[in-house]
Each structure stands twice: as structure tokens, then as C-alpha cells.
Design an enzyme around this catalytic site. Structure first.
Site, PDB file in Angstrom:
ATOM      1  NE  ARG A  44      20.687   2.367 -12.879  1.00  0.00           N
ATOM      2  CZ  ARG A  44      19.460   2.858 -12.983  1.00  0.00           C
ATOM      3  NH1 ARG A  44      18.696   2.539 -14.021  1.00  0.00           N
ATOM      4  NH2 ARG A  44      18.992   3.672 -12.058  1.00  0.00           N
TER       5      ARG A  44
ATOM      6  CG  HIS B 253      19.776  -0.792  -9.145  1.00  0.00           C
ATOM      7  ND1 HIS B 253      18.668   0.019  -9.215  1.00  0.00           N
ATOM      8  CD2 HIS B 253      20.839   0.027  -9.369  1.00  0.00           C
ATOM      9  CE1 HIS B 253      19.038   1.265  -9.467  1.00  0.00           C
ATOM     10  NE2 HIS B 253      20.350   1.292  -9.582  1.00  0.00           N
TER      11      HIS B 253
ATOM     12  CG  ASN C 286      14.991  -0.562  -8.981  1.00  0.00           C
ATOM     13  OD1 ASN C 286      16.053   0.033  -9.164  1.00  0.00           O
ATOM     14  ND2 ASN C 286      14.836  -1.481  -8.044  1.00  0.00           N
TER      15      ASN C 286
ATOM     16  CG  HIS D 126      27.059   6.809 -13.675  1.00  0.00           C
ATOM     17  ND1 HIS D 126      26.681   7.592 -12.608  1.00  0.00           N
ATOM     18  CD2 HIS D 126      26.316   5.667 -13.585  1.00  0.00           C
ATOM     19  CE1 HIS D 126      25.762   6.944 -11.887  1.00  0.00           C
ATOM     20  NE2 HIS D 126      25.529   5.788 -12.459  1.00  0.00           N
TER      21      HIS D 126
HETATM   22  C1  HEM Z   1      26.804   6.227  -6.614  1.00  0.00           C
HETATM   23  C2  HEM Z   1      25.504   6.076  -6.645  1.00  0.00           C
HETATM   24  C3  HEM Z   1      24.749   5.938  -7.922  1.00  0.00           C
HETATM   25  C4  HEM Z   1      23.691   6.689  -8.304  1.00  0.00           C
HETATM   26  C5  HEM Z   1      23.049   7.801  -7.511  1.00  0.00           C
HETATM   27  C6  HEM Z   1      23.300   6.239  -9.615  1.00  0.00           C
HETATM   28  C7  HEM Z   1      22.248   6.760 -10.338  1.00  0.00           C
HETATM   29  C8  HEM Z   1      21.962   6.452 -11.650  1.00  0.00           C
HETATM   30  C9  HEM Z   1      20.919   7.072 -12.421  1.00  0.00           C
HETATM   31  C10 HEM Z   1      19.958   8.124 -11.906  1.00  0.00           C
HETATM   32  C11 HEM Z   1      20.968   6.545 -13.665  1.00  0.00           C
HETATM   33  C12 HEM Z   1      20.058   6.898 -14.836  1.00  0.00           C
HETATM   34  C13 HEM Z   1      18.738   6.176 -14.667  1.00  0.00           C
HETATM   35  C14 HEM Z   1      17.661   6.681 -15.584  1.00  0.00           C
HETATM   36  O1  HEM Z   1      17.738   7.815 -16.058  1.00  0.00           O
HETATM   37  O2  HEM Z   1      16.703   5.919 -15.836  1.00  0.00           O
HETATM   38  C15 HEM Z   1      22.034   5.582 -13.683  1.00  0.00           C
HETATM   39  C16 HEM Z   1      22.398   4.837 -14.774  1.00  0.00           C
HETATM   40  C17 HEM Z   1      23.402   3.898 -14.764  1.00  0.00           C
HETATM   41  N1  HEM Z   1      24.117   3.488 -13.649  1.00  0.00           N
HETATM   42 FE1  HEM Z   1      24.141   4.374 -11.844  1.00  0.00          FE
HETATM   43  N2  HEM Z   1      24.123   5.234 -10.007  1.00  0.00           N
HETATM   44  C18 HEM Z   1      25.016   5.000  -9.012  1.00  0.00           C
HETATM   45  C19 HEM Z   1      25.978   4.028  -8.980  1.00  0.00           C
HETATM   46  C20 HEM Z   1      26.159   3.102  -9.981  1.00  0.00           C
HETATM   47  C21 HEM Z   1      26.967   1.922  -9.860  1.00  0.00           C
HETATM   48  C22 HEM Z   1      27.686   1.492  -8.584  1.00  0.00           C
HETATM   49  C23 HEM Z   1      26.927   1.281 -11.062  1.00  0.00           C
HETATM   50  C24 HEM Z   1      27.578   0.001 -11.503  1.00  0.00           C
HETATM   51  C25 HEM Z   1      28.680  -0.455 -10.954  1.00  0.00           C
HETATM   52  C26 HEM Z   1      26.090   2.077 -11.929  1.00  0.00           C
HETATM   53  C27 HEM Z   1      25.838   1.802 -13.256  1.00  0.00           C
HETATM   54  C28 HEM Z   1      24.979   2.522 -14.055  1.00  0.00           C
HETATM   55  C29 HEM Z   1      24.867   2.317 -15.489  1.00  0.00           C
HETATM   56  C30 HEM Z   1      25.710   1.380 -16.326  1.00  0.00           C
HETATM   57  C31 HEM Z   1      23.850   3.167 -15.930  1.00  0.00           C
HETATM   58  C32 HEM Z   1      23.280   3.279 -17.350  1.00  0.00           C
HETATM   59  C33 HEM Z   1      22.222   2.207 -17.503  1.00  0.00           C
HETATM   60  C34 HEM Z   1      21.508   2.147 -18.849  1.00  0.00           C
HETATM   61  O3  HEM Z   1      21.865   2.854 -19.781  1.00  0.00           O
HETATM   62  O4  HEM Z   1      20.556   1.361 -18.930  1.00  0.00           O
HETATM   63  N3  HEM Z   1      25.613   3.140 -11.241  1.00  0.00           N
HETATM   64  N4  HEM Z   1      22.618   5.528 -12.438  1.00  0.00           N
END
Ligand code: HEM
Ligand SMILES: *[C@@H]1O[C@H](CO)[C@@H](O)[C@H](O)[C@H]1NC(C)=O
Ligand SMILES: *[C@@H]1O[C@H](CO)[C@@H](O)[C@H](O)[C@H]1NC(C)=O
Ligand SMILES: *[C@@H]1O[C@H](CO)[C@@H](O)[C@H](O)[C@H]1NC(C)=O
Ligand SMILES: *[C@@H]1O[C@H](CO)[C@@H](O)[C@H](O)[C@H]1NC(C)=O
Length: 332
Positions: free
Chosen positions: A64, A68, A96, A194
Site C-alpha cells: 500500500r 500512497h 494515512n 484489497h
Molecule cells: C481505489 C482506491 C482505493 C481506496 C479508496 C483504498 C482504500 C483503502 C482503505 C480505506 C484501506 C484500509 C485502511 C485502514 O483501515 O486503515 C486500504 C487498505 C489497503 N489498500 Fe487500498 N485503497 C485503494 C486502492 C489501493 C491500491 C491501488 C492499492 C495497491 C496497489 C491498495 C492496497 C491496499 C492494501 C494492501 C491495504 C491493506 C493494508 C494493510 O493491511 O496494512 N489500495 N485501502
């Protein structure tokens, strides 16, 4: 015959000029550190595998970070800068703060690389390398990481506040991706990240209890899944209580995310919208369906889209610098 051959030569010319133009642009390459830091792949992998022994979530968290970073003034390591007299850190942005993790592992990678090849590998490239290794080590696709990015001497908190949000409409998500040169295929493929990692209950619990102030759950959310989520995320739960982003194989990089969405089991509003929004029918829904029908289609598109994302306006040549410490600008 002569018009046939002249059309070939004009096509050749066009291709030539396209290549020439691209040649004057920022160029990343997979062999960038072959002579200056040949062990870079091995070093990144060994540090993150070590971190994974005590933190099963770390691969998702590292993946992630690259997203970002790249979406805010390009893949330039700006995300990694801490606040100082000259820097207002992106780490404090709404999406973040108390959400991103893995910074100490990035520090450990940097430290190991500074030991092996001082002043050579950028922090921006570390995020690109760690993002790929994390997916591969979780069972996902591998791809050739393009390298040669340099590190920024600035950060942009305003840009970070404007990252794609889980509450964004499909239209807003599409326009935020298109603003950085990524299309609907990239949006759907990259959202497939995700398939691993966690989200905090506080991010999605409005979908379980009071969607858009209706006092009712989100109607696009599968009822059985909602009950499961309500058990882990009761109405009075702490905001930061964790839930798997993908319930079937929460730490494996596979295509289950797309099977979930097909069954109205997308966790975030921004996930389910890719299929269920009114305007998805003519945009992202067919792409969801194609990835849900074949894991290898998802994998090859994910790899291509990670490369596209990694190409967002990098600093190259003599732009920026190679930070010694990813958290601070050199000589500051
Ligand atoms: C399309 C728009 C996107 C939105 C709105 C979004 C939003 C989010 C949110 C809200 C979370 C959870 C954060 C939390 O609860 O603290 C998350 C987690 C995550 N996102 Fe996204 N995301 C997006 C795109 C992406 C992209 C492009 C990637 C990587 C290529 C990605 C990879 C991840 C990963 C791997 C997690 C889990 C991280 C962890 O467990 O530490 N996301 N995302
Ligand atoms: C970030 O989170 C911390 C709590 O961990 C809080 O004290 C701080 O005010 C937050 N920063 C911003 C800018 O919201
Ligand atoms: C920071 O990002 C915002 C939003 O993307 C942009 O409008 C602004 O020009 C950027 N600021 C600088 C100093 O680059
Ligand atoms: C998005 O761009 C890729 C090339 O990077 C292309 O193969 C794909 O067809 C495009 N998708 C859409 C929906 O335009
Ligand atoms: C749902 O949210 C709305 C607006 O935020 C609020 O007015 C209403 O009281 C809430 N309903 C329930 C049942 O919590």
C-alpha cells in the site's frame, strides 16, 4: 505499390519519433542497479521476509505504501518524509495517519542497502521493489520492477489529503486515477490489492448500521456477510479494530477479492461500487467480471497496472536526490 511502401515508411517514422520522444522523457529500467548495487533485489527480499516472521500483515502494508507514494507528486518517496522545519509530512493526511504502516521496515531496508551500496538506491525505488516482492511472496504475480527513480526534497500534504477515499463515488475514483494517467482497467486491477491486508472497522461500519443517514445498512452489501461483519465490528467497537479486507484467504494474493465483489461482499464502499454503481455497467463492471472469471487475467493485468502506477512522474537523472535516510532530506 509505391503508396504501400510509403505508408510503411511513414508508420516507421511515427514509431521512430514516438520512441525518440519517450527517450527524452524520464526513463526507468529494470537493470538500473546491475552494476552499482547488484544485490538490491536480494537485500529487499531478505529484510521483508524477516519482518514477515513476526508480522503477517507486513506484505500488504508495504504494498500500500507504494500506492500512497505514487499518487502524490509521483513515485518520489515523498510519503516517507517526516515533518521537520521544512517538511509538512504526508503521513499526517486523513487517510494515512493511524493507517499506514511498515515505515520501520522501509528504514531497515534502507539501512541494509546503505551498508551494501551507500548513496545508490532511492527510497522511491525501495517502495517499488518492496511492493513487488510483497505480492510475489504472498502468492501473487511477479513482474520486472522498473528502477531509477530519485527522491524528492519536498512533500505535499494537500495532495495526500486528496488520495482516493473509500467513500468516493465511482466517478470520483475514476477521475482521481485518470488524473495520474491510469484508466479503468488500472483502477479495477489495482483495487484487487484489497485481496490481502486489513481495514479498520471505523472505515466501513457505516455500511453495516447507518448507510447515508438512512438508519439502514448499505443495500449493496450481502446480508450474511453483513452479519459476520457486525459480529467483528459491533456498533460500539473501537474505530481501529481490524477486519480482513478479504475473508476467504486474508493473507494470500489471489482473485478472491473479485469473487467477493460478484457476491456483494466487497468490504469498502469503493470496492463494491466498481460493480454496483449505476455507472459501473458501462465502465468498470465488465472488468470486474473478467477478473472474477480468471485469476491469470487478473494477475497479468495487476502486474501491468503496477508498472503503470510505478511510472507516475518519477524524478530521474539529476532531479531530486538519493536520500541517505528515507525520513529526511539530505543535508537538512
Ligand atoms: C481505489 C482506491 C482505493 C481506496 C479508496 C483504498 C482504500 C483503502 C482503505 C480505506 C484501506 C484500509 C485502511 C485502514 O483501515 O486503515 C486500504 C487498505 C489497503 N489498500 Fe487500498 N485503497 C485503494 C486502492 C489501493 C491500491 C491501488 C492499492 C495497491 C496497489 C491498495 C492496497 C491496499 C492494501 C494492501 C491495504 C491493506 C493494508 C494493510 O493491511 O496494512 N489500495 N485501502
Ligand atoms: C494523527 O494521529 C495521532 C494519534 O495517533 C493524533 O494525535 C494526531 O492529532 C493525528 N494527526 C492529525 C493531523 O490528525
Ligand atoms: C500539492 O498538491 C495539490 C493537489 O494535488 C496541487 O494542487 C498543488 O499544486 C501541489 N503543491 C505543490 C507545491 O506542488
Ligand atoms: C487501459 O490501458 C491499457 C494499457 O496500459 C490498455 O491495455 C487497456 O485496454 C486500457 N483500458 C481501458 C478500459 O481503456
Ligand atoms: C443515521 O445517521 C443520520 C445522519 O448522520 C442520523 O441523523 C440518524 O439519527 C442515524 N440513525 C441511526 C438509527 O443511528
Amino acid at each position: 505499390m509505391s503508396s504501400y511502401s510509403s505508408s510503411i515508411s511513414s508508420t516507421t517514422l511515427v514509431i521512430f519519433f514516438v520512441l525518440l520522444l519517450r527517450g527524452t522523457e524520464a526513463q526507468l529500467s529494470s537493470d538500473f542497479y546491475d552494476h552499482t548495487c547488484p544485490d538490491v533485489y536480494h537485500i529487499v527480499r531478505s529484510v521483508i521476509k524477516h519482518a514477515h516472521k513476526s508480522d503477517i500483515r507486513i506484505y500488504a502494508s508495504l504494498n500500500r505504501l507504494h500506492f500512497h507514494d505514487c499518487f502524490v507528486q509521483g513515485c518520489d518517496g515523498s510519503l516517507l518524509l517526516d515533518s521537520s522545519s521544512t517538511i509538512v509530512s504526508e503521513k499526517n493526511a486523513i487517510g494515512n495517519n493511524n493507517s499506514l504502516r511498515g515505515f520501520p521496515v522501509v528504514d531497515a531496508i534502507k539501512e541494509a542497502l546503505e551498508h551494501a551500496c551507500p548513496g545508490v538506491v532511492s527510497c522511491a525505488d525501495i517502495l517499488a521493489l518492496a511492493a513487488e516482492a510483497s505480492v510475489e511472496l504472498s502468492g501473487g504475480p511477479k513482474w520486472c520492477v522498473l528502477l531509477g527513480r530519485r527522491d524528492s526534497t519536498t512533500a505535499n500534504l494537500t495532495g495526500a489529503q486528496n488520495l482516493p477515499s473509500p467513500f468516493d463515488s465511482l466517478q470520483a475514483l475514476r477521475s482521481k486515477f485518470s488524473a495520474v494517467g491510469l484508466n479503468d482497467t488500472d483502477l479495477v486491477a489495482l483495487s484487487g490489492a484489497h485481496t490481502f491486508g486489513r481495514a479498520q472497522c471505523g472505515i466501513f461500519s457505516y455500511r453495516l448500521y447507518n448507510f447515508s443517514g438512512t438508519g439502514q445498512p448499505d443495500p449493496t452489501l450481502n446480508g450474511d456477510y453483513r452479519v459476520q461483519l457486525q459480529q467483528n465490528c459491533p456498533q460500539n467497537a473501537n474505530f481501529n479494530r481490524l477486519n480482513n479486507l478479504e475473508p476467504t484467504m486474508p493473507d494470500i494474493f489471489d482473485y478472491n477479492y473479485f469473487l467477493d465483489i460478484e457476491n456483494n461482499r466487497g468490504l469498502l464502499q469503493s470496492d463494491q461500487e466498481l460493480l454496483s454503481a449505476v455507472d459501473a455497467v458501462s465502465t468498470t463492471a465488465p472488468i470486474i467480471n473478467s477478473f472474477a472469471s480468471d485469476q491469470s487475467t487478473f494477475f497479468s493485468n495487476f502486474a501491468a497496472s503496477m508498472i503503470n502506477m510505478g511510472n507516475i512522474s518519477p524524478l530521474t537523472g539529476d532531479q531530486g536526490e538519493i536520500r541517505k535516510n528515507c525520513r529526511v532530506v539530505n543535508d537538512s
